[in-house]
Scaffold this motif. Structure first.
Motif, PDB file in Angstrom:
ATOM      1  N   ASP A  39      63.483 -11.901 -29.945  1.00  7.82           N
ATOM      2  CA  ASP A  39      64.061 -11.439 -31.204  1.00  7.82           C
ATOM      3  C   ASP A  39      63.339 -12.087 -32.388  1.00  7.82           C
ATOM      4  O   ASP A  39      63.008 -11.417 -33.372  1.00  7.82           O
ATOM      5  N   ASP A  40      63.065 -13.387 -32.299  1.00  7.83           N
ATOM      6  CA  ASP A  40      62.327 -14.087 -33.362  1.00  7.83           C
ATOM      7  C   ASP A  40      60.907 -13.534 -33.493  1.00  7.83           C
ATOM      8  O   ASP A  40      60.405 -13.341 -34.606  1.00  7.83           O
ATOM      9  N   LEU A  41      60.267 -13.273 -32.382  1.00  6.73           N
ATOM     10  CA  LEU A  41      58.920 -12.717 -32.395  1.00  6.73           C
ATOM     11  C   LEU A  41      58.922 -11.344 -33.058  1.00  6.73           C
ATOM     12  O   LEU A  41      58.080 -11.038 -33.912  1.00  6.73           O
ATOM     13  N   ARG A  42      59.887 -10.518 -32.704  1.00  3.67           N
ATOM     14  CA  ARG A  42      60.016  -9.192 -33.297  1.00  3.67           C
ATOM     15  C   ARG A  42      60.185  -9.298 -34.812  1.00  3.67           C
ATOM     16  O   ARG A  42      59.562  -8.570 -35.580  1.00  3.67           O
ATOM     17  N   GLU A  43      61.026 -10.224 -35.259  1.00  2.00           N
ATOM     18  CA  GLU A  43      61.261 -10.400 -36.693  1.00  2.00           C
ATOM     19  C   GLU A  43      59.995 -10.848 -37.414  1.00  2.00           C
ATOM     20  O   GLU A  43      59.663 -10.324 -38.484  1.00  2.00           O
ATOM     21  N   LYS A  44      59.263 -11.782 -36.828  1.00  2.00           N
ATOM     22  CA  LYS A  44      58.036 -12.268 -37.460  1.00  2.00           C
ATOM     23  C   LYS A  44      56.965 -11.175 -37.526  1.00  2.00           C
ATOM     24  O   LYS A  44      56.251 -11.050 -38.517  1.00  2.00           O
ATOM     25  N   ILE A  45      56.863 -10.367 -36.492  1.00  2.00           N
ATOM     26  CA  ILE A  45      55.929  -9.237 -36.514  1.00  2.00           C
ATOM     27  C   ILE A  45      56.344  -8.256 -37.599  1.00  2.00           C
ATOM     28  O   ILE A  45      55.506  -7.745 -38.346  1.00  2.00           O
ATOM     29  N   VAL A  47      58.021  -8.845 -40.396  1.00  2.86           N
ATOM     30  CA  VAL A  47      57.743  -9.399 -41.719  1.00  2.86           C
ATOM     31  C   VAL A  47      56.264  -9.222 -42.066  1.00  2.86           C
ATOM     32  O   VAL A  47      55.911  -8.870 -43.188  1.00  2.86           O
ATOM     33  N   ARG A  48      55.407  -9.424 -41.100  1.00  2.00           N
ATOM     34  CA  ARG A  48      53.977  -9.351 -41.357  1.00  2.00           C
ATOM     35  C   ARG A  48      53.450  -7.922 -41.387  1.00  2.00           C
ATOM     36  O   ARG A  48      52.541  -7.615 -42.154  1.00  2.00           O
ATOM     37  N   CYS A  49      53.984  -7.041 -40.576  1.00  2.00           N
ATOM     38  CA  CYS A  49      53.368  -5.723 -40.363  1.00  2.00           C
ATOM     39  C   CYS A  49      54.296  -4.551 -40.631  1.00  2.00           C
ATOM     40  O   CYS A  49      54.023  -3.436 -40.174  1.00  2.00           O
ATOM     41  N   ASN A  50      55.401  -4.748 -41.361  1.00  2.00           N
ATOM     42  CA  ASN A  50      56.395  -3.675 -41.450  1.00  2.00           C
ATOM     43  C   ASN A  50      55.843  -2.387 -42.039  1.00  2.00           C
ATOM     44  O   ASN A  50      56.191  -1.309 -41.588  1.00  2.00           O
ATOM     45  N   CYS A  51      54.983  -2.467 -43.046  1.00  2.00           N
ATOM     46  CA  CYS A  51      54.447  -1.230 -43.648  1.00  2.00           C
ATOM     47  C   CYS A  51      53.626  -0.438 -42.634  1.00  2.00           C
ATOM     48  O   CYS A  51      53.775   0.784 -42.514  1.00  2.00           O
ATOM     49  N   GLN A  52      52.772  -1.135 -41.894  1.00  2.00           N
ATOM     50  CA  GLN A  52      51.958  -0.455 -40.887  1.00  2.00           C
ATOM     51  C   GLN A  52      52.824   0.102 -39.759  1.00  2.00           C
ATOM     52  O   GLN A  52      52.588   1.210 -39.278  1.00  2.00           O
ATOM     53  N   ILE A  53      53.822  -0.661 -39.355  1.00  2.00           N
ATOM     54  CA  ILE A  53      54.708  -0.209 -38.279  1.00  2.00           C
ATOM     55  C   ILE A  53      55.479   1.027 -38.733  1.00  2.00           C
ATOM     56  O   ILE A  53      55.584   2.008 -37.985  1.00  2.00           O
ATOM     57  N   GLN A  54      56.003   0.997 -39.960  1.00  2.00           N
ATOM     58  CA  GLN A  54      56.742   2.150 -40.467  1.00  2.00           C
ATOM     59  C   GLN A  54      55.851   3.383 -40.538  1.00  2.00           C
ATOM     60  O   GLN A  54      56.264   4.485 -40.172  1.00  2.00           O
ATOM     61  N   ARG A  55      54.601   3.202 -41.012  1.00  2.00           N
ATOM     62  CA  ARG A  55      53.676   4.326 -41.099  1.00  2.00           C
ATOM     63  C   ARG A  55      53.388   4.902 -39.713  1.00  2.00           C
ATOM     64  O   ARG A  55      53.442   6.114 -39.503  1.00  2.00           O
ATOM     65  N   MET A  56      53.128   4.036 -38.748  1.00  2.00           N
ATOM     66  CA  MET A  56      52.847   4.505 -37.394  1.00  2.00           C
ATOM     67  C   MET A  56      54.059   5.194 -36.778  1.00  2.00           C
ATOM     68  O   MET A  56      53.920   6.222 -36.115  1.00  2.00           O
ATOM     69  N   MET A  57      55.240   4.641 -37.002  1.00  2.00           N
ATOM     70  CA  MET A  57      56.454   5.254 -36.457  1.00  2.00           C
ATOM     71  C   MET A  57      56.681   6.631 -37.086  1.00  2.00           C
ATOM     72  O   MET A  57      57.053   7.578 -36.404  1.00  2.00           O
ATOM     73  N   ARG A  58      56.425   6.734 -38.399  1.00  2.00           N
ATOM     74  CA  ARG A  58      56.578   8.013 -39.086  1.00  2.00           C
ATOM     75  C   ARG A  58      55.582   9.032 -38.523  1.00  2.00           C
ATOM     76  O   ARG A  58      55.935  10.173 -38.245  1.00  2.00           O
TER      77      ARG A  58
END
Length: 79
Positions: A39-45, A47-58
């Motif tokens: 859970d901590d690892l997921r949160e840290k990822i 924080v660092r990559c949320n814009c890229q993750i959101q774009r890829m998920m979209r």
């Protein structure tokens, strides 16, 4: 790819799947510790990559949605 002794194609070592087994002998405390670590690892990822993750998920969602409404080899369906 190389061939194994049985003649089947074998992926190079860096492309081999990683098998992760969860020990059945973990105590509830051990399982909780691992769960919290992940859970901590997921949160840290995030924080660092949320814009890229959101774009890829979209992009994935849009591609999945397009596949649902546009069968391969056929015209897009109009609703």
């Amino acid at each position: 790819m190389t061939k194994s002794r049985k003649g089947r194609a074998k992926n190079p070592a860096h492309l081999q799947p990683i098998i992760l087994e969860i020990p059945i002998h973990w105590t509830p405390d051990q399982a909780l510790a691992i769960f919290e670590l992940l859970d901590d690892l997921r949160e840290k990822i995030w924080v660092r990559c949320n814009c890229q993750i959101q774009r890829m998920m979209r992009e994935q969602h849009q591609a999945d949605h397009f596949e649902d409404i546009a069968p391969i080899g056929g015209p897009p369906q109009v609703f």
